[in-house]
Structure formats: structure tokens, C-alpha cells
Design a protein around this motif. Structure first.
Motif, PDB file in Angstrom:
ATOM      1  N   ASP A  42       0.829  -1.209   0.000  1.00 12.49           N
ATOM      2  CA  ASP A  42       0.000   0.000   0.000  1.00 12.49           C
ATOM      3  C   ASP A  42       0.864   1.260   0.000  1.00 12.49           C
ATOM      4  N   THR A  43       1.968   1.225   0.708  1.00  9.63           N
ATOM      5  CA  THR A  43       2.874   2.378   0.727  1.00  9.63           C
ATOM      6  C   THR A  43       3.418   2.663  -0.661  1.00  9.63           C
ATOM      7  N   TYR A  44       3.859   1.615  -1.344  1.00 14.22           N
ATOM      8  CA  TYR A  44       4.387   1.795  -2.700  1.00 14.22           C
ATOM      9  C   TYR A  44       3.297   2.192  -3.685  1.00 14.22           C
ATOM     10  N   ALA A  45       2.091   1.645  -3.514  1.00 17.17           N
ATOM     11  CA  ALA A  45       0.995   1.984  -4.425  1.00 17.17           C
ATOM     12  C   ALA A  45       0.617   3.454  -4.299  1.00 17.17           C
ATOM     13  N   ALA A  46       0.793   3.998  -3.117  1.00 16.00           N
ATOM     14  CA  ALA A  46       0.457   5.405  -2.900  1.00 16.00           C
ATOM     15  C   ALA A  46       1.608   6.339  -3.257  1.00 16.00           C
ATOM     16  N   GLY A  47       2.784   5.798  -3.515  1.00 18.01           N
ATOM     17  CA  GLY A  47       3.959   6.622  -3.764  1.00 18.01           C
ATOM     18  C   GLY A  47       4.280   6.764  -5.243  1.00 18.01           C
ATOM     19  N   THR A  48       5.500   7.226  -5.508  1.00 17.08           N
ATOM     20  CA  THR A  48       5.920   7.511  -6.883  1.00 17.08           C
ATOM     21  C   THR A  48       7.070   6.633  -7.356  1.00 17.08           C
ATOM     22  N   GLY A  60       7.897  -5.538 -22.322  1.00 19.75           N
ATOM     23  CA  GLY A  60       8.305  -4.414 -23.144  1.00 19.75           C
ATOM     24  C   GLY A  60       7.589  -3.123 -22.806  1.00 19.75           C
ATOM     25  N   ASN A  61       6.525  -3.212 -22.000  1.00 18.58           N
ATOM     26  CA  ASN A  61       5.770  -2.014 -21.589  1.00 18.58           C
ATOM     27  C   ASN A  61       6.225  -1.468 -20.237  1.00 18.58           C
ATOM     28  N   ILE A  62       7.406  -1.877 -19.801  1.00 21.51           N
ATOM     29  CA  ILE A  62       7.847  -1.475 -18.460  1.00 21.51           C
ATOM     30  C   ILE A  62       7.989   0.037 -18.335  1.00 21.51           C
ATOM     31  N   GLY A  63       8.200   0.727 -19.432  1.00 19.05           N
ATOM     32  CA  GLY A  63       8.348   2.178 -19.365  1.00 19.05           C
ATOM     33  C   GLY A  63       7.037   2.919 -19.168  1.00 19.05           C
ATOM     34  N   PHE A  64       5.913   2.220 -19.283  1.00 18.84           N
ATOM     35  CA  PHE A  64       4.608   2.873 -19.122  1.00 18.84           C
ATOM     36  C   PHE A  64       4.232   2.916 -17.649  1.00 18.84           C
ATOM     37  N   ARG A  65       3.894   4.106 -17.139  1.00 15.60           N
ATOM     38  CA  ARG A  65       3.518   4.263 -15.736  1.00 15.60           C
ATOM     39  C   ARG A  65       2.009   4.265 -15.581  1.00 15.60           C
ATOM     40  N   ILE A  66       1.553   3.566 -14.540  1.00 14.06           N
ATOM     41  CA  ILE A  66       0.122   3.457 -14.248  1.00 14.06           C
ATOM     42  C   ILE A  66      -0.257   4.509 -13.218  1.00 14.06           C
ATOM     43  N   ASP A  67      -1.293   5.281 -13.510  1.00 15.98           N
ATOM     44  CA  ASP A  67      -1.771   6.270 -12.540  1.00 15.98           C
ATOM     45  C   ASP A  67      -2.215   5.574 -11.257  1.00 15.98           C
ATOM     46  N   ARG A  68      -2.021   6.283 -10.166  1.00 14.03           N
ATOM     47  CA  ARG A  68      -2.332   5.698  -8.859  1.00 14.03           C
ATOM     48  C   ARG A  68      -3.768   5.191  -8.791  1.00 14.03           C
ATOM     49  N   ARG A 175     -22.385 -21.906  -8.007  1.00 12.11           N
ATOM     50  CA  ARG A 175     -22.826 -23.204  -7.493  1.00 12.11           C
ATOM     51  C   ARG A 175     -22.190 -23.523  -6.149  1.00 12.11           C
ATOM     52  N   ALA A 176     -20.990 -23.001  -5.931  1.00 17.49           N
ATOM     53  CA  ALA A 176     -20.304 -23.220  -4.661  1.00 17.49           C
ATOM     54  C   ALA A 176     -20.679 -22.177  -3.618  1.00 17.49           C
ATOM     55  N   GLY A 177     -21.574 -21.265  -3.961  1.00 17.63           N
ATOM     56  CA  GLY A 177     -21.984 -20.228  -3.025  1.00 17.63           C
ATOM     57  C   GLY A 177     -20.976 -19.110  -2.868  1.00 17.63           C
ATOM     58  N   LEU A 178     -20.143 -18.887  -3.895  1.00 20.96           N
ATOM     59  CA  LEU A 178     -19.116 -17.853  -3.845  1.00 20.96           C
ATOM     60  C   LEU A 178     -19.388 -16.797  -4.905  1.00 20.96           C
ATOM     61  N   THR A 179     -18.767 -15.654  -4.725  1.00 20.06           N
ATOM     62  CA  THR A 179     -18.911 -14.570  -5.693  1.00 20.06           C
ATOM     63  C   THR A 179     -17.536 -14.095  -6.136  1.00 20.06           C
ATOM     64  N   PRO A 180     -17.436 -13.550  -7.350  1.00 22.49           N
ATOM     65  CA  PRO A 180     -16.145 -13.012  -7.799  1.00 22.49           C
ATOM     66  C   PRO A 180     -15.687 -11.878  -6.896  1.00 22.49           C
ATOM     67  N   ILE A 181     -14.360 -11.653  -6.859  1.00 22.81           N
ATOM     68  CA  ILE A 181     -13.814 -10.581  -6.041  1.00 22.81           C
ATOM     69  C   ILE A 181     -13.122  -9.558  -6.926  1.00 22.81           C
ATOM     70  N   ALA A 182     -12.882  -8.398  -6.355  1.00 21.41           N
ATOM     71  CA  ALA A 182     -12.111  -7.362  -7.048  1.00 21.41           C
ATOM     72  C   ALA A 182     -10.654  -7.465  -6.604  1.00 21.41           C
ATOM     73  N   LEU A 183      -9.748  -7.243  -7.536  1.00 18.54           N
ATOM     74  CA  LEU A 183      -8.326  -7.318  -7.231  1.00 18.54           C
ATOM     75  C   LEU A 183      -7.816  -5.971  -6.726  1.00 18.54           C
ATOM     76  N   GLU A 184      -6.891  -6.037  -5.802  1.00 21.13           N
ATOM     77  CA  GLU A 184      -6.275  -4.840  -5.243  1.00 21.13           C
ATOM     78  C   GLU A 184      -4.856  -4.692  -5.802  1.00 21.13           C
ATOM     79  N   PRO A 185      -4.159  -3.600  -5.495  1.00 15.78           N
ATOM     80  CA  PRO A 185      -2.794  -3.420  -5.998  1.00 15.78           C
ATOM     81  C   PRO A 185      -1.900  -4.624  -5.704  1.00 15.78           C
ATOM     82  N   LYS A 186      -1.123  -5.030  -6.703  1.00 20.56           N
ATOM     83  CA  LYS A 186      -0.170  -6.143  -6.674  1.00 20.56           C
ATOM     84  C   LYS A 186      -0.824  -7.511  -6.854  1.00 20.56           C
TER      85      LYS A 186
END
Length: 507
Positions: A42-48, A60-68, A175-186
Motif C-alpha cells: 500500500d505504501t508503494y501503491a500510494a507513492g511515486t 516491453g511495456n515497463i516504461g509505461f507508468r500506471i496512474d495511482r 454453485r459453490a456459493g461464492l462470488t467473484p472478487i475485485a483485485l487490489e494493488p499487486k
């Protein structure tokens, strides 16, 4: 309830948990590690500071930065865009073992997976839901292109197994009584950039190989006695004089199997062909290769394999090479070469059992003689199997074409090595059944010596499905019946128990 995260897992643990029904639970200590690692993420996700796969593109896309603010959506995009697996889906037990491997690895903390994702994976495992993973798409530098299918199932995409049926993942979850989840940073990069499908495949394959090796050793001991070979070749003093890899251990296994044989007190021969005389070094080398592969896979199972790796105490996230698995690929390639040596010796024992000059038994092991073919036509099938096994010994890990703008310019092809081993094992299993069928006939025809208790028990197993050959008949179906019988779980387990530990304690 089985706690995960406190003690290292063995391959036997994984096989037991995959086959069993006891639910998993994340230990308290593991939860603490997971939460501490997430604070770093979380610290790194909030930083620069740029962190690979967290706030940068991949390859090959390592140079592209993702907005916070876009990081969570990017994690899902990362997973979906890398569902590139092709071909048949891996069997459900392998996928279930892969899911367990990712759960176990994530409890170490280095993956930086969010607790919610790990709890979702644990819930899937406990409910009998296994992400369906295609067999083709991994190059061994992590299983990125097929591990992504595991991540997809967590968010309700792709396919999954549920109670033996392959379904759309969203349907299986419902069928298993579960629901999809949302992914967080990392979360996305941590789900993809690991070798969990390979570990799952490896656990199932090496567990089965252990049972197959035990059967092959027992069968070779029966052939040894049926041939009337000299058991003094297993004298412990001989092998202590040159204790090559696995050799002293293999000799001890054969001494135990031959205990009680009349040949021990009164050998029929002075010296035998190498396929009999060199069983200890040939089998010992194979056992050593097997033990090495087991050790390497257990290191992977219990290691922190991620990149970037979360170093909780230092509060850092660093790129790591721990996703790269050449040590396992090389170990598996060594096994395939060892199986080729075992196969060559086994094929020669089959041929020599039919040679009356060498064995002292009727020609082709036919009780009636004359124009009777006996078992000699089976030599052609033996040669075909030996050639197929030898073909499987070609290394899979020699190299790979560069990908991702040549950033990923080397790869060990570890899953391919395991897949090749599994195919080779199919042919080896048939060859072991050929030797078992022929050796049982030879034992029936040898009237000058009896059998040790171990050989007599195995002979009884073989005779429980095929009778002694009295006149020419279809021997192919006989071999198939023996093959199926020796592979029955209860029989394979009993043989393995009699043979003893393939991997010595402390190895």
C-alpha cells in the motif's frame, strides 16, 4: 481443519490435501505476515517509486507508468490480457494442487497478495472449485500465460472445475456459493508471475513416479530371481567401495527384496549380463535424480517465488529472479534420462529371459517348444517402448526463443519438461508390465530354484489377472491386464511399502 502457513509442505502433504476433504485455514501467523506485507504494498501503491507490475507495465511495456487511481483496474486487466493458454485443460487434481501451491506460497508474505484474494483462493479450495488451466503457454520463467487462468477464475472469468465438471468460472463460483472478487494493488501480478501450475503438475507427476519406480524395482527383482542371477552382486561391501549416487541405497533395497531367495545361499551363475549385474548403480542413479527433483520442487512449493518480492522487515519491494525455475527443469530432464537407462536395462532383461543359453529356461519361455512363438513376438513391442522412452529423454530445458521485445530472452521450459516426463512414464509403465509378465512366466518355468517372499508375493499379484502361458495366445492383452493391476492404488501402495523408501531419510 488444516492450518496453512506455519510449517513447510511436502509433496506428500499436497497430494493428501488435494485428495482429502479436510478444509484449509490460514494460520494466525500467516495472516500477520500477509497484513504486514500489504502495508508495504500500500505504501508503494500510494507513492511515486516505480515498481514492476504494480505501477508499471509488464515486459516491453515497463516504461509505461500506471496512474495511482488506475492501479486496481490494471491488476484485473493484467490478468485478463494474459489468459493465453491453449490446448487441453490440465486434469482437475493438477489444477487443485496448483491452487493449493499458490495459497501456500502466498502465506509467506513475499507475494504481497491481499488477504481477500488468499481467503478467496482458500474458499475455492474448500468448496471444491479449481481454476481450469490449459496445458500450453508456460515457458518456465514463471507460468505467467497459464497462471493467469487461475487469477481469472477468482474474478469470475475463464473456466473452473466444480465437483468433476468444467464450467464457466462464474457458474462454478455461484454453485459453490461464492462470488467473484475485485483485485487490489499487486494482486494481478502476484497471481500470474509464479509457477503454481507447474508445481501442481510436478506434485502429481512425481508422486505417481515414486510409485512407478517402486513397482519397477520390485519387477526387476522378480526378473532377477526368475533369471537365476547372482545376488551376491548386492553385497554391501562392494557398494561401499564406490558409493556413487544412490548406489548403496539401491543395493540395500535389492538385498531386502531378495531376502529369503535360495539364490543367496547357492547362486546359479558366477557373473551375469550388465542389465542384471549393474542394477544397483543404474537404479541408484535414477533414485538420486528422483530425490533431487523432489527436493527442488519442495523448495519451490515453500519458497517466495515472486517478482517483485515484498521484503516486509525492510519495507521494500524489489525485482527478483525467483520466478525462474531452471533448477527444477534440469532435475526433471535428468529423470527422463535416468528412465531411459532403466528402460534399456529392463528391455535387455526381457530379451535375456527368453534366451535358453543364458537363462537355462525353455526357448522364448514356451512350455511346448517346437514352432511355438511363446513370448518372442513381445520383443518387438519391447523394442518399440524402449525407443519411445529414449525419445522422451531429449532435454526440454535447452533453451527458448526470446519474447516480450527480447526482455525475456532465456527460459527453462519447466512445465514442458514435466509434460514430457508424464508422457515418457506412460511408455515406461507399459515396459515394466512387459517385464513383469515375462518374469512371471520365467519364474513358473524355473524348477531349480524357488522365489523370495517378496518375489512370490509379486508373482501372485501378476497371476491374479493372467494365467501362465501354456500355449501361444494373445500376450498383448495379458500385458495390459498386468499393467492395470500393478497401477491399482492398493497394489501400488503395497508394492511401494515392501520396496521401502526411495528417498532415504535426510537426503
Amino acid at each position: 481443519m488444516t492450518g496453512i502457513g506455519d510449517a513447510p509442505l511436502t509433496l506428500a502433504d499436497v497430494e493428501r490435501l488435494v485428495a482429502g476433504s479436510a478444509p484449509l485455514a490460514i494460520s494466525d501467523a500467516a495472516r500477520a505476515r500477509i497484513e504486514a506485507a500489504r502495508q508495504v504494498v500500500d505504501t508503494y501503491a500510494a507513492g511515486t517509486v516505480p515498481v514492476y507490475g504494480l505501477n508499471t507495465g509488464l515486459g516491453g511495456n515497463i516504461g509505461f507508468r500506471i496512474d495511482r487511481d488506475a492501479i486496481p483496474d490494471f491488476q484485473a486487466q493484467l490478468v485478463v490480457g494474459r489468459n493465453v493458454g491453449l490446448g487441453n485443460f490440465l486434469p482437475e487434481p493438477i489444477c487443485r494442487a496448483g491452487l493449493l501451491a499458490r495459497i501456500a506460497g502466498a502465506t509467506k508474505g513475499g507475494a504481497g497478495l491481499s488477504l481477500g484474494v488468499i481467503e478467496q483462493m482458500t474458499a475455492l479450495f474448500n468448496a471444491g472449485v479449481s481454476p481450469a488451466i490449459p496445458e500450453i503457454g508456460s515457458i518456465g520463467a514463471g507460468d505467467l500465460g497459464i497462471a493467469a487462468h487461475l487469477g481469472a477464475a477468482l474474478i469470475g472469468r475463464g473456466e473452473a472445475y466444480y465437483r468433476g465438471e468444467r464450467l464457466p468460472a462464474a457458474v462454478a463460483l455461484a454453485r459453490a456459493g461464492l462470488t467473484p472478487i475485485a483485485l487490489e494493488p499487486k494482486d494481478g501480478i502476484a497471481l500470474c508471475n509464479a509457477s503454481t501450475p507447474m508445481v501442481g503438475f510436478g506434485v502429481v507427476t512425481l508422486a505417481e513416479l515414486g510409485r512407478l519406480l517402486a513397482t519397477a524395482i520390485a519387477v526387476s527383482a522378480l526378473a532377477f530371481e526368475a533369471y537365476g542371477a547372482n545376488p551376491r552382486i548386492f553385497d554391501a561391501r562392494i557398494h561401499a567401495a564406490r558409493p556413487a549416487a544412490g548406489q548403496t541405497h539401491a543395493a540395500a533395497l535389492y538385498r531386502a527384496l531378495l531376502d529369503g531367495s535360495p539364490l543367496v545361499a547357492a547362486p546359479r551363475t558366477v557373473q551375469d549380463a550388465l542389465s542384471y549385474r549393474c542394477l544397483a548403480p543404474i537404479v541408484g542413479s535414477a533414485l538420486d535424480a528422483y530425490a533431487h527433483a523432489v527436493r527442488e520442487l519442495e523448495i519451490e512449493l515453500n519458497g517466495e517465488v515472486d517478482s517483485p518480492l515484498v521484503l516486509t522487515e525492510a519495507g521494500e519491494m524489489l525485482s527478483s529472479p525467483n520466478f525462474h525455475t531452471p533448477s527444477i527443469a534440469l532435475a526433471v530432464d535428468a529423470i527422463t534420462i535416468a528412465l531411459s537407462h532403466l528402460a534399456a536395462a529392463g528391455a535387455m532383461r526381457v530379451v535375456k529371459l527368453m534366451n535358453p543359453t543364458l537363462s537355462g529356461l525353455p526357448k522364448y519361455l514356451s512350455p511346448v517348444g517346437g514352432p511355438s512363438a511363446g513370448f518372442v513376438p513381445m520383443q518387438k513391442t519391447t523394442a518399440a517402448l524402449e525407443a519411445e522412452i529414449r525419445l522422451g529423454a531429449a532435454p526440454a530445458s535447452l533453451g527458448a526463443m526470446p519474447v516480450s521485445d527480447t526482455v525475456e530472452d532465456v527460459a527453462p521450459m519447466t512445465l514442458l519438461a514435466f509434460r514430457k516426463l508424464a508422457r515418457q512414464m506412460e511408455a515406461f509403465r507399459l515396459l515394466v508390465a512387459v517385464e513383469a509378465t515375462v518374469a512371471a512366466q520365467a519364474a513358473d518355468l524355473r524348477t531349480d530354484y524357488g522365489l523370495s517372499p517378496a518375489a512370490a508375493a509379486l508373482h501372485g499379484v501378476i497371476r491374479s489377472v493372467v494365467p501362465r502361458l501354456e500355449q501361444d495366445r494373445e500376450t498383448g492383452p495379458d500385458v495390459m491386464a498386468v499393467c492395470r493391476r500393478l497401477a491399482e492404488p492398493a497394489i501400488a501402495a503395497a508394492i511401494a511399502e515392501r520396496v521401502g523408501r526411495l528417498v532415504p531419510s535426510g537426503a
